[in-house]
Design an enzyme around this catalytic site. Structure first.
Site, PDB file in Angstrom:
ATOM      1  N   PHE A 180       2.533  -1.734   6.830  1.00 54.48           N
ATOM      2  CA  PHE A 180       3.830  -1.000   6.204  1.00 54.48           C
ATOM      3  C   PHE A 180       3.499  -0.309   4.969  1.00 54.48           C
ATOM      4  CE2 PHE A 180       8.383  -1.218   4.710  1.00 54.48           C
ATOM      5  CZ  PHE A 180       8.852  -0.677   5.775  1.00 54.48           C
ATOM      6  N   THR A 182       4.813  -0.443   2.045  1.00 54.81           N
ATOM      7  CA  THR A 182       4.764  -1.206   0.695  1.00 54.81           C
ATOM      8  C   THR A 182       3.462  -2.115   0.685  1.00 54.81           C
ATOM      9  OG1 THR A 182       6.108  -2.804   1.746  1.00 54.81           O
ATOM     10  CG2 THR A 182       7.334  -0.837   0.268  1.00 54.81           C
ATOM     11  N   LYS A 183       2.849  -2.172   1.847  1.00 53.97           N
ATOM     12  CA  LYS A 183       1.706  -3.039   1.612  1.00 53.97           C
ATOM     13  C   LYS A 183       0.566  -2.610   0.827  1.00 53.97           C
ATOM     14  CE  LYS A 183       3.430  -6.509   4.340  1.00 53.97           C
ATOM     15  NZ  LYS A 183       4.886  -5.780   4.815  1.00 53.97           N
ATOM     16  N   ASN A 184      -0.590  -3.312   0.763  1.00 54.97           N
ATOM     17  CA  ASN A 184      -1.632  -2.799  -0.034  1.00 54.97           C
ATOM     18  C   ASN A 184      -2.479  -1.765   0.633  1.00 54.97           C
ATOM     19  OD1 ASN A 184      -0.774  -5.224  -1.189  1.00 54.97           O
ATOM     20  ND2 ASN A 184      -2.743  -6.488  -1.035  1.00 54.97           N
ATOM     21  N   LEU A 185      -2.450  -1.158   1.810  1.00 58.94           N
ATOM     22  CA  LEU A 185      -2.668  -0.212   2.243  1.00 58.94           C
ATOM     23  C   LEU A 185      -1.908   0.405   3.652  1.00 58.94           C
ATOM     24  CD1 LEU A 185      -4.872   0.082   5.261  1.00 58.94           C
ATOM     25  CD2 LEU A 185      -5.736  -1.514   3.899  1.00 58.94           C
TER      26      LEU A 185
END
Length: 385
Positions: A180, A182-185
């Site tokens: 998603f 907002t995740k780390n990628l």
């Protein structure tokens, strides 16, 4: 007045855009070479565990539970300090959820609680790497000794993290990721299932592709021709298209940089907030190198709502992660009650996620820190001009 400073934000570069455009101009928009390549690239971060790319993080959980054979009559152990999908995707397969409390400090699944919740009907125990900090997987393995239950790592927050020097993705029988924004990628929407078990990987890839079987050696009916394919077990269309896999491949090249940027920002927060009365900063175990998807502080003395409102009014997009899963009305209607997981519930009453993403500037972070201090003093900081 500046716009609201979000708690999370994607980082998209010209290289990411070029990768997507090149795929749009290719012969394959889905089920093509970028999917295989993205899965191979992901395996470089999972200790070599095979990966199945899927449509989103919830789909990854659904696929993983299906690959594990979860069905009616089975139980799945889940900590309540997670997004609802960790539990609801198992319910969708007919399982009964058994909630087990979390550890103080990391707020990941408590191995003792997991052991107490495990029965002969337990099919899967799902640990959640809350905020990007790995659960204690060795202790969980010990806690499950003698059980046939599979261990699942919900690593939606923790791709790139390590546990005792071993990468997330290699620690459990099945691991799920979310991509998603907002995740780390990010792949815009997307996820993946990782496993070192070839049979589980085959089941996962088959389920995400409607259950289709094309291997000539496995066909049950006579081979009708090159077009022939069969469904032996029902699956769903959870495929991640080439266009988004191309974005994911480009993002993966910068995952190390993303992790380093998050770690630097966490260190700045830790230093700035260490002596600020009324808050506690996140805990990190000596054996973990977290991925730090979230920076979850604890606001003490029953002031979380007040601080949340004051920081939002100051243009700081703080967030709360998460409402304990068993508090959702859908679970309350099934008979789950508050009070069953006191550590998770007490943490929820205090939890507040501060903005954290690679593009957060030092000046923006200082603005967050100042706004938090002002909110704790009982005033609303002015929004930036």
């Amino acid at each position: 007045m500046t716009a609201m400073l979000p708690y999370g934000r994607q980082s998209v570069t010209d290289d990411d855009v070029a990768a997507v455009v090149a795929t749009l101009r290719s012969d394959w928009l889905t089920t093509g070479p970028q999917v295989d390549a993205f899965e191979a690239d992901l395996a470089g971060w999972t200790g070599g565990a095979g990966c199945a790319a899927v449509a989103n993080g919830t789909a990854a959980l659904h696929v993983a539970y299906a690959a594990a054979g979860v069905g009616p009559g089975d139980e799945v152990v889940v900590p309540p300090m997670t997004f609802v999908a960790t539990a609801s995707s198992a319910v969708a397969l007919g399982a009964r959820i058994v909630f087990a409390d979390v550890e103080e400090g990391t707020f990941t699944l408590d191995p003792a609680a997991a052991a107490a919740a495990t029965t002969a009907r337990t099919k899967v125990v799902a640990a959640v790497d809350y905020a990007g900090h790995p659960a204690d997987y060795d202790a969980l393995r010990t806690a499950l000794a003698g059980s046939d239950a599979l261990l699942l790592a919900d690593a939606a927050h923790s791709i790139g993290a390590t546990y005792r020097g071993r990468p997330v993705g290699s620690l459990a029988d099945l691991t799920t990721f979310s991509f998603f924004p907002t995740k780390n990628l990010t792949t815009a929407e997307g996820g993946a299932v990782a496993t070192a078990d070839p049979e589980l990987l085959t089941r996962a890839r088959r389920f995400r592709n409607i259950g289709l079987v094309r291997d000539r050696a496995e066909l049950r009916a006579p081979d009708e021709g090159g077009w022939h394919q069969e469904v032996h077990e029902f699956g769903l269309n959870y495929r991640l298209p080439d266009v988004l896999c191309a974005l994911g491949r480009s993002q993966l090249r910068r995952l190390g940089d993303f992790l380093a940027a998050r770690a630097r920002l966490v260190a700045r927060y830790d230093e700035a907030l260490a002596d600020l009365p009324g808050v506690r900063t996140p805990t990190r175990r000596s054996w973990a190198a977290p991925a730090w998807h979230l920076y979850p502080v604890r606001v003490l003395d029953g002031r979380r709502r007040e601080v949340y409102d004051r920081m939002r009014a100051a243009g700081i997009g703080v967030q709360v992660n998460y409402l304990p899963v068993h508090w959702h009305p859908a679970f309350a209607d099934l008979g789950y009650r508050r009070g069953s997981c006191p550590v998770a519930e007490a943490f929820y009453a205090q939890q507040l996620s501060l903005p954290l993403y690679p593009g957060l500037t030092d000046s923006d972070q200082d603005r967050v820190i100042d706004a938090l201090g002002a909110a704790l003093r009982g005033v609303t900081a002015p929004t930036a001009a």
